[in-house]
Design a protein around this motif. Structure first.
Motif, PDB file in Angstrom:
ATOM      1  N   VAL A 125       0.842  -1.207   0.000  1.00 23.81           N
ATOM      2  CA  VAL A 125       0.000   0.000   0.000  1.00 23.81           C
ATOM      3  C   VAL A 125       0.871   1.249   0.000  1.00 23.81           C
ATOM      4  CG1 VAL A 125      -1.628   1.326   1.403  1.00 23.81           C
ATOM      5  CG2 VAL A 125      -1.988  -1.116   1.057  1.00 23.81           C
ATOM      6  N   VAL A 126       1.938   1.253   0.796  1.00 23.73           N
ATOM      7  CA  VAL A 126       2.836   2.411   0.847  1.00 23.73           C
ATOM      8  C   VAL A 126       3.492   2.633  -0.512  1.00 23.73           C
ATOM      9  CG1 VAL A 126       5.017   3.232   1.839  1.00 23.73           C
ATOM     10  CG2 VAL A 126       3.253   2.293   3.319  1.00 23.73           C
ATOM     11  N   ARG A 162       6.408  15.371 -12.268  1.00 28.10           N
ATOM     12  CA  ARG A 162       5.852  16.344 -13.212  1.00 28.10           C
ATOM     13  C   ARG A 162       6.087  17.766 -12.727  1.00 28.10           C
ATOM     14  NH1 ARG A 162       0.192  13.352 -14.866  1.00 28.10           N
ATOM     15  NH2 ARG A 162       1.176  11.736 -16.123  1.00 28.10           N
ATOM     16  N   LEU A 163       5.908  18.004 -11.428  1.00 26.91           N
ATOM     17  CA  LEU A 163       6.133  19.341 -10.883  1.00 26.91           C
ATOM     18  C   LEU A 163       7.592  19.764 -11.019  1.00 26.91           C
ATOM     19  CD1 LEU A 163       3.926  19.290  -7.655  1.00 26.91           C
ATOM     20  CD2 LEU A 163       3.493  20.512  -9.784  1.00 26.91           C
ATOM     21  N   VAL A 164       8.518  18.842 -10.776  1.00 26.11           N
ATOM     22  CA  VAL A 164       9.939  19.165 -10.915  1.00 26.11           C
ATOM     23  C   VAL A 164      10.279  19.446 -12.372  1.00 26.11           C
ATOM     24  CG1 VAL A 164      12.259  18.167 -10.739  1.00 26.11           C
ATOM     25  CG2 VAL A 164      10.659  17.949  -8.844  1.00 26.11           C
ATOM     26  N   THR A 165       9.707  18.694 -13.284  1.00 21.94           N
ATOM     27  CA  THR A 165       9.961  18.923 -14.703  1.00 21.94           C
ATOM     28  C   THR A 165       9.450  20.295 -15.134  1.00 21.94           C
ATOM     29  OG1 THR A 165       9.764  16.549 -15.100  1.00 21.94           O
ATOM     30  CG2 THR A 165       9.582  17.997 -17.013  1.00 21.94           C
ATOM     31  N   ILE A 166       8.255  20.644 -14.715  1.00 25.73           N
ATOM     32  CA  ILE A 166       7.687  21.955 -15.058  1.00 25.73           C
ATOM     33  C   ILE A 166       8.535  23.067 -14.452  1.00 25.73           C
ATOM     34  CG2 ILE A 166       5.704  23.467 -14.670  1.00 25.73           C
ATOM     35  CD1 ILE A 166       3.947  20.909 -14.886  1.00 25.73           C
ATOM     36  N   ALA A 167       8.966  22.900 -13.196  1.00 22.31           N
ATOM     37  CA  ALA A 167       9.788  23.922 -12.546  1.00 22.31           C
ATOM     38  C   ALA A 167      11.120  24.087 -13.269  1.00 22.31           C
ATOM     39  CB  ALA A 167      10.012  23.556 -11.083  1.00 22.31           C
ATOM     40  N   ALA A 168      11.732  22.990 -13.713  1.00 28.35           N
ATOM     41  CA  ALA A 168      13.006  23.069 -14.425  1.00 28.35           C
ATOM     42  C   ALA A 168      12.840  23.803 -15.753  1.00 28.35           C
ATOM     43  CB  ALA A 168      13.569  21.674 -14.655  1.00 28.35           C
ATOM     44  N   ILE A 169      11.740  23.576 -16.441  1.00 29.77           N
ATOM     45  CA  ILE A 169      11.486  24.264 -17.712  1.00 29.77           C
ATOM     46  C   ILE A 169      11.283  25.754 -17.484  1.00 29.77           C
ATOM     47  CG2 ILE A 169       9.805  24.498 -19.593  1.00 29.77           C
ATOM     48  CD1 ILE A 169       9.471  21.430 -19.444  1.00 29.77           C
ATOM     49  N   VAL A 170      10.527  26.109 -16.438  1.00 25.00           N
ATOM     50  CA  VAL A 170      10.276  27.527 -16.133  1.00 25.00           C
ATOM     51  C   VAL A 170      11.584  28.225 -15.757  1.00 25.00           C
ATOM     52  CG1 VAL A 170       9.152  29.078 -14.497  1.00 25.00           C
ATOM     53  CG2 VAL A 170       7.860  27.207 -15.527  1.00 25.00           C
ATOM     54  N   VAL A 171      12.392  27.609 -14.900  1.00 19.93           N
ATOM     55  CA  VAL A 171      13.660  28.219 -14.496  1.00 19.93           C
ATOM     56  C   VAL A 171      14.603  28.321 -15.684  1.00 19.93           C
ATOM     57  CG1 VAL A 171      15.710  27.861 -13.062  1.00 19.93           C
ATOM     58  CG2 VAL A 171      13.443  27.552 -12.088  1.00 19.93           C
ATOM     59  N   LEU A 179       2.121   7.116  -6.762  1.00 23.11           N
ATOM     60  CA  LEU A 179       1.224   8.189  -7.191  1.00 23.11           C
ATOM     61  C   LEU A 179       1.831   9.554  -6.874  1.00 23.11           C
ATOM     62  CD1 LEU A 179      -1.567   9.155  -8.228  1.00 23.11           C
ATOM     63  CD2 LEU A 179      -2.338   9.009  -5.874  1.00 23.11           C
ATOM     64  N   PHE A 180       2.344   9.699  -5.646  1.00 30.84           N
ATOM     65  CA  PHE A 180       2.929  10.980  -5.258  1.00 30.84           C
ATOM     66  C   PHE A 180       4.196  11.280  -6.047  1.00 30.84           C
ATOM     67  CE2 PHE A 180       0.600  10.514  -1.080  1.00 30.84           C
ATOM     68  CZ  PHE A 180      -0.301  11.528  -1.367  1.00 30.84           C
ATOM     69  N   LEU A 181       5.005  10.263  -6.312  1.00 31.20           N
ATOM     70  CA  LEU A 181       6.221  10.488  -7.087  1.00 31.20           C
ATOM     71  C   LEU A 181       5.909  10.865  -8.527  1.00 31.20           C
ATOM     72  CD1 LEU A 181       8.616   7.713  -5.785  1.00 31.20           C
ATOM     73  CD2 LEU A 181       8.826  10.169  -5.484  1.00 31.20           C
ATOM     74  N   LYS A 182       4.837  10.306  -9.060  1.00 32.55           N
ATOM     75  CA  LYS A 182       4.439  10.658 -10.419  1.00 32.55           C
ATOM     76  C   LYS A 182       4.077  12.140 -10.501  1.00 32.55           C
ATOM     77  CE  LYS A 182       1.169   9.080 -13.936  1.00 32.55           C
ATOM     78  NZ  LYS A 182       0.047   8.172 -14.194  1.00 32.55           N
ATOM     79  N   ILE A 183       3.339  12.607  -9.515  1.00 37.06           N
ATOM     80  CA  ILE A 183       2.957  14.022  -9.472  1.00 37.06           C
ATOM     81  C   ILE A 183       4.180  14.886  -9.212  1.00 37.06           C
ATOM     82  CG2 ILE A 183       1.604  15.723  -8.185  1.00 37.06           C
ATOM     83  CD1 ILE A 183      -0.458  13.468  -7.720  1.00 37.06           C
TER      84      ILE A 183
END
Length: 70
Positions: A33-34, A47-56, A40-44
């Motif tokens: 379960v963990v 994506r957030l890290v990828t978007i942040a890297a593109i913006v920076v 799920l959390f790592l998938k999200i």
């Protein structure tokens, strides 16, 4: 009230989980379960890290051309 053996079966399952193999099964189920929730959390998060890297990266490129956004 007459209790049949089928009605007593759920009460007997507690004894199965009290042994070492039963406890190992419970631990493995908890780890599964963990891992599923973590995936799920790592998938999200990925994506957030990828978007942040593109913006920076875009802001860095803009700063090279003299456009200061911040």
């Amino acid at each position: 009230m007459v209790l049949t053996s089928l009605a007593l079966t759920p009460l007997q399952l507690g004894g199965l989980l009290s042994g070492p193999l039963g406890q190992m099964l419970v631990v493995l189920a908890a780890v599964a379960v963990v891992i599923l929730v973590g995936r799920l959390f790592l998938k999200i998060a990925w994506r957030l890290v990828t978007i942040a890297a593109i913006v920076v990266g875009a802001l860095l490129l803009l700063s090279f051309f003299g456009i200061n956004v911040l």
